[in-house]
Motif scaffolding. Structure first.
Motif, PDB file in Angstrom:
ATOM      1  N   HIS A  26      15.698 -29.770 -64.179  1.00 31.29           N
ATOM      2  CA  HIS A  26      17.112 -29.851 -63.814  1.00 31.29           C
ATOM      3  C   HIS A  26      17.369 -29.099 -62.504  1.00 31.29           C
ATOM      4  CE1 HIS A  26      21.436 -29.798 -64.015  1.00 31.29           C
ATOM      5  NE2 HIS A  26      21.461 -28.467 -64.110  1.00 31.29           N
ATOM      6  N   ILE A  27      16.808 -27.925 -62.370  1.00 31.43           N
ATOM      7  CA  ILE A  27      16.981 -27.134 -61.142  1.00 31.43           C
ATOM      8  C   ILE A  27      16.392 -27.871 -59.947  1.00 31.43           C
ATOM      9  CG2 ILE A  27      16.306 -25.010 -59.941  1.00 31.43           C
ATOM     10  CD1 ILE A  27      16.345 -23.629 -62.727  1.00 31.43           C
ATOM     11  N   LEU A  28      15.197 -28.413 -60.112  1.00 32.61           N
ATOM     12  CA  LEU A  28      14.544 -29.132 -59.010  1.00 32.61           C
ATOM     13  C   LEU A  28      15.388 -30.319 -58.558  1.00 32.61           C
ATOM     14  CD1 LEU A  28      10.787 -29.128 -60.111  1.00 32.61           C
ATOM     15  CD2 LEU A  28      11.788 -27.876 -58.184  1.00 32.61           C
ATOM     16  N   ASN A  29      15.912 -31.084 -59.504  1.00 31.03           N
ATOM     17  CA  ASN A  29      16.707 -32.259 -59.153  1.00 31.03           C
ATOM     18  C   ASN A  29      18.011 -31.881 -58.472  1.00 31.03           C
ATOM     19  OD1 ASN A  29      14.849 -34.095 -60.197  1.00 31.03           O
ATOM     20  ND2 ASN A  29      15.742 -34.042 -62.239  1.00 31.03           N
ATOM     21  N   GLU A  30      18.683 -30.867 -59.012  1.00 30.30           N
ATOM     22  CA  GLU A  30      19.969 -30.463 -58.446  1.00 30.30           C
ATOM     23  C   GLU A  30      19.775 -29.795 -57.081  1.00 30.30           C
ATOM     24  OE1 GLU A  30      24.081 -30.056 -58.160  1.00 30.30           O
ATOM     25  OE2 GLU A  30      22.769 -31.354 -59.332  1.00 30.30           O
TER      26      GLU A  30
ATOM     27  N   LEU B 126       9.695 -25.374 -51.659  1.00 27.69           N
ATOM     28  CA  LEU B 126       8.311 -25.839 -51.664  1.00 27.69           C
ATOM     29  C   LEU B 126       8.015 -26.630 -52.943  1.00 27.69           C
ATOM     30  CD1 LEU B 126       5.564 -25.914 -50.273  1.00 27.69           C
ATOM     31  CD2 LEU B 126       5.029 -23.713 -51.354  1.00 27.69           C
ATOM     32  N   ALA B 127       8.558 -26.186 -54.068  1.00 23.12           N
ATOM     33  CA  ALA B 127       8.357 -26.903 -55.335  1.00 23.12           C
ATOM     34  C   ALA B 127       8.967 -28.302 -55.262  1.00 23.12           C
ATOM     35  CB  ALA B 127       8.976 -26.115 -56.489  1.00 23.12           C
ATOM     36  N   ILE B 128      10.100 -28.417 -54.593  1.00 23.96           N
ATOM     37  CA  ILE B 128      10.747 -29.724 -54.415  1.00 23.96           C
ATOM     38  C   ILE B 128       9.878 -30.631 -53.541  1.00 23.96           C
ATOM     39  CG2 ILE B 128      12.711 -30.892 -53.335  1.00 23.96           C
ATOM     40  CD1 ILE B 128      14.400 -28.439 -54.210  1.00 23.96           C
ATOM     41  N   LEU B 129       9.369 -30.079 -52.448  1.00 18.42           N
ATOM     42  CA  LEU B 129       8.505 -30.863 -51.562  1.00 18.42           C
ATOM     43  C   LEU B 129       7.234 -31.298 -52.283  1.00 18.42           C
ATOM     44  CD1 LEU B 129       8.751 -28.944 -48.148  1.00 18.42           C
ATOM     45  CD2 LEU B 129      10.112 -30.875 -48.980  1.00 18.42           C
ATOM     46  N   GLU B 130       6.663 -30.400 -53.083  1.00 18.32           N
ATOM     47  CA  GLU B 130       5.438 -30.726 -53.832  1.00 18.32           C
ATOM     48  C   GLU B 130       5.711 -31.854 -54.830  1.00 18.32           C
ATOM     49  OE1 GLU B 130       2.495 -29.693 -53.322  1.00 18.32           O
ATOM     50  OE2 GLU B 130       2.505 -27.645 -52.527  1.00 18.32           O
ATOM     51  N   SER B 131       6.858 -31.780 -55.503  1.00 19.80           N
ATOM     52  CA  SER B 131       7.222 -32.808 -56.474  1.00 19.80           C
ATOM     53  C   SER B 131       7.388 -34.160 -55.786  1.00 19.80           C
ATOM     54  CB  SER B 131       8.519 -32.409 -57.187  1.00 19.80           C
ATOM     55  OG  SER B 131       8.973 -33.431 -58.038  1.00 19.80           O
ATOM     56  N   SER B 132       8.038 -34.150 -54.629  1.00 24.05           N
ATOM     57  CA  SER B 132       8.225 -35.382 -53.867  1.00 24.05           C
ATOM     58  C   SER B 132       6.891 -35.952 -53.402  1.00 24.05           C
ATOM     59  CB  SER B 132       9.126 -35.106 -52.653  1.00 24.05           C
ATOM     60  OG  SER B 132       9.259 -36.252 -51.847  1.00 24.05           O
ATOM     61  N   LEU B 133       6.004 -35.077 -52.959  1.00 24.39           N
ATOM     62  CA  LEU B 133       4.692 -35.521 -52.497  1.00 24.39           C
ATOM     63  C   LEU B 133       3.896 -36.158 -53.631  1.00 24.39           C
ATOM     64  CD1 LEU B 133       2.700 -35.708 -50.163  1.00 24.39           C
ATOM     65  CD2 LEU B 133       1.921 -33.389 -50.711  1.00 24.39           C
ATOM     66  N   GLU B 134       4.012 -35.608 -54.830  1.00 23.24           N
ATOM     67  CA  GLU B 134       3.324 -36.190 -55.986  1.00 23.24           C
ATOM     68  C   GLU B 134       3.816 -37.606 -56.253  1.00 23.24           C
ATOM     69  OE1 GLU B 134       3.781 -33.663 -59.349  1.00 23.24           O
ATOM     70  OE2 GLU B 134       2.654 -31.987 -58.468  1.00 23.24           O
ATOM     71  N   GLU B 135       5.125 -37.815 -56.151  1.00 29.17           N
ATOM     72  CA  GLU B 135       5.689 -39.151 -56.353  1.00 29.17           C
ATOM     73  C   GLU B 135       5.167 -40.126 -55.309  1.00 29.17           C
ATOM     74  OE1 GLU B 135      10.089 -38.451 -58.305  1.00 29.17           O
ATOM     75  OE2 GLU B 135       9.883 -38.186 -56.140  1.00 29.17           O
ATOM     76  N   LEU B 136       5.154 -39.700 -54.047  1.00 34.16           N
ATOM     77  CA  LEU B 136       4.701 -40.568 -52.966  1.00 34.16           C
ATOM     78  C   LEU B 136       3.215 -40.880 -53.083  1.00 34.16           C
ATOM     79  CD1 LEU B 136       6.642 -38.901 -50.024  1.00 34.16           C
ATOM     80  CD2 LEU B 136       7.130 -41.113 -51.076  1.00 34.16           C
ATOM     81  N   THR B 137       2.433 -39.880 -53.470  1.00 37.07           N
ATOM     82  CA  THR B 137       0.992 -40.083 -53.641  1.00 37.07           C
ATOM     83  C   THR B 137       0.719 -41.130 -54.716  1.00 37.07           C
ATOM     84  OG1 THR B 137       0.538 -37.792 -52.974  1.00 37.07           O
ATOM     85  CG2 THR B 137      -1.198 -38.950 -54.172  1.00 37.07           C
ATOM     86  N   ALA B 138       1.498 -41.073 -55.800  1.00 33.51           N
ATOM     87  CA  ALA B 138       1.331 -42.043 -56.884  1.00 33.51           C
ATOM     88  C   ALA B 138       1.679 -43.450 -56.403  1.00 33.51           C
ATOM     89  CB  ALA B 138       2.212 -41.657 -58.074  1.00 33.51           C
TER      90      ALA B 138
ATOM     91  N   ALA C 144      15.427 -39.440 -49.494  1.00 37.13           N
ATOM     92  CA  ALA C 144      15.859 -38.566 -48.404  1.00 37.13           C
ATOM     93  C   ALA C 144      14.951 -37.362 -48.249  1.00 37.13           C
ATOM     94  CB  ALA C 144      17.301 -38.117 -48.630  1.00 37.13           C
ATOM     95  N   LEU C 145      14.248 -36.991 -49.323  1.00 36.84           N
ATOM     96  CA  LEU C 145      13.327 -35.855 -49.250  1.00 36.84           C
ATOM     97  C   LEU C 145      12.158 -36.134 -48.299  1.00 36.84           C
ATOM     98  CD1 LEU C 145      13.095 -34.696 -52.980  1.00 36.84           C
ATOM     99  CD2 LEU C 145      14.096 -33.431 -51.073  1.00 36.84           C
ATOM    100  N   ILE C 146      11.808 -37.409 -48.119  1.00 38.42           N
ATOM    101  CA  ILE C 146      10.719 -37.752 -47.203  1.00 38.42           C
ATOM    102  C   ILE C 146      11.082 -37.300 -45.795  1.00 38.42           C
ATOM    103  CG2 ILE C 146       9.335 -39.632 -46.250  1.00 38.42           C
ATOM    104  CD1 ILE C 146       9.935 -41.222 -48.812  1.00 38.42           C
ATOM    105  N   ARG C 147      12.310 -37.592 -45.392  1.00 35.04           N
ATOM    106  CA  ARG C 147      12.759 -37.171 -44.068  1.00 35.04           C
ATOM    107  C   ARG C 147      13.016 -35.671 -44.024  1.00 35.04           C
ATOM    108  NH1 ARG C 147      17.780 -40.029 -40.985  1.00 35.04           N
ATOM    109  NH2 ARG C 147      19.026 -38.769 -42.410  1.00 35.04           N
ATOM    110  N   LEU C 148      13.547 -35.130 -45.119  1.00 39.03           N
ATOM    111  CA  LEU C 148      13.826 -33.701 -45.174  1.00 39.03           C
ATOM    112  C   LEU C 148      12.550 -32.886 -44.985  1.00 39.03           C
ATOM    113  CD1 LEU C 148      16.129 -31.591 -45.795  1.00 39.03           C
ATOM    114  CD2 LEU C 148      15.243 -31.575 -48.129  1.00 39.03           C
ATOM    115  N   ALA C 149      11.454 -33.348 -45.588  1.00 39.79           N
ATOM    116  CA  ALA C 149      10.179 -32.629 -45.461  1.00 39.79           C
ATOM    117  C   ALA C 149       9.771 -32.528 -43.998  1.00 39.79           C
ATOM    118  CB  ALA C 149       9.097 -33.341 -46.262  1.00 39.79           C
ATOM    119  N   ALA C 150       9.944 -33.614 -43.249  1.00 44.30           N
ATOM    120  CA  ALA C 150       9.568 -33.604 -41.838  1.00 44.30           C
ATOM    121  C   ALA C 150      10.508 -32.711 -41.019  1.00 44.30           C
ATOM    122  CB  ALA C 150       9.573 -35.028 -41.286  1.00 44.30           C
ATOM    123  N   GLN C 151      11.781 -32.702 -41.390  1.00 43.90           N
ATOM    124  CA  GLN C 151      12.775 -31.966 -40.616  1.00 43.90           C
ATOM    125  C   GLN C 151      12.783 -30.465 -40.909  1.00 43.90           C
ATOM    126  OE1 GLN C 151      16.290 -34.119 -41.843  1.00 43.90           O
ATOM    127  NE2 GLN C 151      16.288 -35.390 -40.002  1.00 43.90           N
TER     128      GLN C 151
END
Length: 203
Positions: A14-18, A59-71, A104-111
């Motif tokens: 819940h914290i990660l999503n919010e 960083l935990a949010i970025l890691e979670s997003s990266l896991e989704e993209l990798t899959a 949007a996290l994909i762009r956020l990670a780069a920015q």
């Protein structure tokens, strides 16, 4: 009034999503841990129980997003057909299976990656390139080797491919455009360009 988490794993999710939603809307510097805690309906000490500080949470949010993209890239690579089919699957999956905030996290990670400490930034950047950037580049490299694409630098082509998608990865989305039309346009434009196709009338 603050509420206790139903379970540690549920509250962490819940914290990660919010927090992801808030970071996308306001950026790393535009939101405080106090505001994130309030939005999650927990106390600030409760938030620090799950994450050491804002950098740790981000960083935990970025890691979670990266896991989704990798899959998704792994699924795209295993799709039947050639490079157009694999790229088509990837674009379609990103736009239909990831909610707007996750895209949007994909762009956020780069920015906002520069907000991380040098050591953590280097470590995450290494994984980001090895799994996400190199994953797409490998699809393109395979297409070049099979003569499905013309001979270009696959990494440069990867950044061009992502650059075409980044404007559609905003927190507010692109309400003027139907997402299905966006998926088809991006794939067709990346593979075929904007020059008239054979049989089309030139002005």
């Amino acid at each position: 009034m603050f509420m206790e988490p139903s379970s540690p794993s549920d509250m962490r999710s819940h914290i990660l999503n919010e927090a992801a939603r808030l970071f996308v809307i306001r950026g790393y510097d535009g939101i405080s841990m106090r505001e994130i805690a309030a939005s999650c309906h927990i106390s600030k000490p409760g938030l620090y129980y799950y994450f050491v500080d804002k950098e740790d949470l981000f960083l935990a949010i970025l890691e979670s997003s990266l896991e989704e993209l990798t899959a998704l890239i792994s699924e795209a690579t295993s799709q039947p057909g050639g490079t157009p089919q694999k790229l088509g699957f990837l674009i379609h999956a990103i736009f239909t299976r990831l909610p707007m905030e996750r895209r949007a996290l994909i762009r956020l990670a780069a920015q906002e990656m520069n907000k991380l400490s040098p050591q953590k930034r280097e470590s995450f950047s290494s994984r980001y390139h090895a799994t996400f950037i190199d994953g797409i580049a490998d699809i393109l490299r395979s297409g070049i080797q099979k003569k499905e694409l013309r001979s270009v630098d696959p990494e440069m082509a990867t950044w061009a491919f992502l650059g075409m998608m980044y404007p559609f990865f905003s927190a507010t989305g692109s309400p003027r455009f139907d997402e299905t039309a966006v998926v088809h346009f991006l794939l067709d434009t990346f593979l075929n360009g904007l020059s008239p196709q054979t049989g089309e009338q030139r002005e």
